[in-house]
Design an enzyme around this catalytic site. Structure first.
Site: not given
Length: 674
Positions: A465-466, A469, A472
């Site tokens: 998940h991180e 990020h 991105h």
């Protein structure tokens, strides 16, 4: 000796020189940076030339470069390795930064220049990206109160300053309580605990200078303890400590701070002409209004609650079969759910965990990113970082430098809880190409010296998940920092992170990277099948605890502010029929997403909003017949990962997928619909 925060950084890739920065450097650096920024703002506002995009909007983009550099280093250290000096500085910095921010938006001459450019926008032949930055800049001034005058303007500045202080105090109180609570474990308390948990508890005891293993309020210790300890009284003690953080009286009790925060947020919204804070906050998000967010949450709540209640009956029967004449309690759920999972899916966390080594999961995340986007990770061996536990990689594509990625993975008493991604430097092209420096921060249990770090499947999901990020941020390809990376609508920002989690579920990924810590053998095929088959196990519980928190957050920020937030929390939970054996994921006094700052206030629903999109987005790969389909990955990068906030979030998603999705894929993915 010059202040290292203000000097040019000659380190590899201009990384912050953490090894020569001292706590005494921060205050003078901040004061110098604020002075420089104020001079830059004055020069823009007093420029005798006609306002233009270049001499006003672009100049504003670069006005705070030094200040941003100082604060990015400071807040990274304050969050990952706090000490009394840094905490005191954080408390003193918050009102100073708020005051400076208010000065900008209250600068009449500056706002008139922005207004003039906005009024002339149709004649300026702006590119789409420039038009977007102009709109966001103009809107940010309006929403910050630039049109207010006199007493109202003064009051708004006071409110924002006080809110900044309250957010800092809220966060520091959580860290203080998590740092201070310890439950020592005697030899008899270790019965039934798997070796990985005993090892982690022993390492935690060593860090705390205790003579034996301990349980702290780190999630990576509390959750497995609640899963495995057969000692019901110890589970209750641990659970109560975990869920009552900052609600125990004394200086670190956050309940009064929450009430004041809600009151001031409501006043802020009213000063700006909004009915309530939720209406103000959601105006710029994809949801646009609180009702849209609530409607989605309630669509999910009903089937999730029904699923959780059915599960509760089964777990209650297991409890009573153990001879305990009592109702199922929140400190029982994880224990009996783990037993049930083991029975129904033949999954034992202690057998599974050795296959989920931290280092191998990091490799897996890099490998997936390589297959999807062609990036490579090269270790940076000698870089000075924020903490000795951190590690760094140079990220390249086609042999060219793209970014620096830092991973700070282990829990420690000086680090705030949770997991997050932030940029020590964001990507931009204005003023010369700037490559990003991105850090993922987690709180995994640190193993004893010489032992590999082992993750739960939930931990591995957090890592992916991180890193979503981080992608991105690292794949961002825009001109202006205002729209770089994760600078997007709050209910869009979780799309890349939650989408990347799906690659952890791809069988070939686990087949390659889930290897046993001692034997090196890959996870057996039948274990892999059982793990993936249990993907939606206990999803009623997980969904209920999350949605309840999101609904409480939205209710807090609508209508009149609660004078007693704990009573309002109880009323909301009673109204929606919260199952008695499940607690909110984040109780109000330690709900950092919502009260540590404005980031997720009225916006905790955004994880669910983004999940609607991430479920649909991964379906694009399924429809292509390949989870690594190059064409779909290229569209994902073009319209989502590299675009930042250069276009409206809905426009970007529709450009990628063709249309906005409904919640059907989300419900199916959570096992809450056929």
């Amino acid at each position: 000796m010059p202040n290292p925060l203000l000097a040019e950084w000659s380190t590899p890739f201009a990384l912050p020189p953490f090894d020569v920065i001292s706590d005494e450097d921060f205050e003078p650096a901040l004061m110098a940076a604020l002075k420089e920024s104020r001079a830059n703002i004055a020069a823009i506002a007093e420029n005798p030339d006609e306002p233009s995009f270049e001499n006003t909007i672009e100049a504003l983009e670069l006005a705070d470069e030094t200040l941003g550099r100082v604060l990015s280093v400071f807040y990274n250290l304050a969050g990952t390795d706090a000490n009394p000096k840094r905490e005191a500085l954080q408390r003193s910095f918050s009102p100073l930064i708020s005051e400076y921010s208010s000065e900008i938006t209250r600068n009449r001459a500056l706002f008139q220049r922005v207004e003039a450019i906005w009024a002339a926008k149709d004649s300026l032949e702006l590119t789409e990206e420039r038009h977007r930055v102009l709109m966001l800049t103009h809107r940010s001034f309006i929403r910050a109160g630039a049109r207010l005058e006199g007493a109202e303007s003064d009051r708004l500045a006071e409110v924002k300053s006080r809110l900044a202080t309250l957010g800092t105090e809220f966060t520091q109180n959580i860290v203080a309580e998590e740092r201070s609570w310890v439950m020592d474990l005697a030899d008899s308390d270790l019965i039934g605990l798997p070796d990985f948990l005993v090892d982690a508890a022993t390492a935690a005891g060593s860090e705390k200078d205790r003579s034996g293993p301990v349980i702290t309020l780190s999630r990576s210790l509390i959750v497995p303890f609640l899963q495995f300890s057969p000692r019901r009284e110890l589970r209750e003690r641990a659970w109560r400590a975990w869920t009552s953080r900052c609600a125990n009286g004394g200086e670190t009790d956050n309940r009064a701070r929450v009430a004041e925060t809600l009151r001031l947020r409501s006043e802020r919204a009213h000063l700006l002409g909004y009915a309530d804070f939720a209406s103000f906050k959601l105006e710029t998000e994809m949801a646009k209004e609180p009702k849209a967010a609530q409607d989605l949450l309630m669509q999910v709540w009903a089937p999730a609650r029904e699923s959780a209640l059915l599960d509760a009956k089964l777990l209650r029967a297991m409890l009573q079969a153990d001879g305990i004449d009592d109702d199922l309690q929140p400190w029982d759920w994880r224990y009996y759910s783990e037993k049930r999972r083991s029975a129904e899916h033949d999954l034992d966390e202690s057998e599974l965990k050795p296959y989920l080594q931290l280092d191998r999961m990091i490799e897996a995340a890099f490998a997936c990113a390589n297959r999807l986007f062609g990036i490579e990770a090269r270790p940076l061996k000698d870089a000075a970082l924020n903490h000795p536990d951190s590690r760094a990689w140079e990220i390249l594509r086609n042999g060219e430098h793209l970014a620096v990625f830092i991973g700070d993975y282990f829990a420690r008493s000086s680090k705030r809880s949770g997991a997050w991604c932030s940029a020590l430097r964001s990507q931009r092209k204005l003023g010369g190409h700037v490559a990003p420096v991105v850090i993922n921060v987690c709180n995994f249990a640190k193993p004893p010296q010489g032992r590999p770090a082992l993750l739960s499947y939930d931990d591995a999901r957090t890592l992916f998940h991180e890193f979503g990020h981080a992608l991105h941020q690292m794949l961002s390809d825009v001109t202006y920092e205002t729209i770089s990376g994760t600078s997007v609508a709050r209910d869009f920002v979780e799309l890349p992170s939650q989408l990347f989690e799906h690659w952890l579920e791809v069988p070939e990924v686990l087949s390659e990277f889930a290897t046993h810590a001692e034997t090196g053998e890959p996870m057996p095929g039948e274990m892999l099948e059982r793990l993936l088959a249990a993907g939606t196990y206990d999803m009623g519980f997980q969904t209920v605890e999350y949605v309840a928190s999101a609904l409480v957050d939205l209710d807090f920020h609508q209508g009149e502010p609660a004078t007693d937030p704990m009573q309002r929390q109880a009323e909301v939970l009673d109204r929606i029929g919260m199952p008695s054996a499940i607690a909110m994921r984040h109780a109000t006094p330690h709900f950092a997403h919502v009260f540590a700052g404005d980031g997720y206030s009225s916006g905790y629903y955004s994880y669910m909003w983004s999940e609607v999109m991430d479920a649909d987005a991964f379906d694009a790969f399924r429809e292509a017949g390949d989870p690594f389909d190059a064409g779909v990955a290229a569209r994902l990068e073009e319209y989502v990962l590299s675009a930042g906030g250069s276009r409206d979030a809905a426009e970007l998603y529709e450009a990628f997928r063709g249309k906005m999705p409904g919640p059907e894929a989300l419900l199916k993915g959570r096992g809450l619909a056929a």
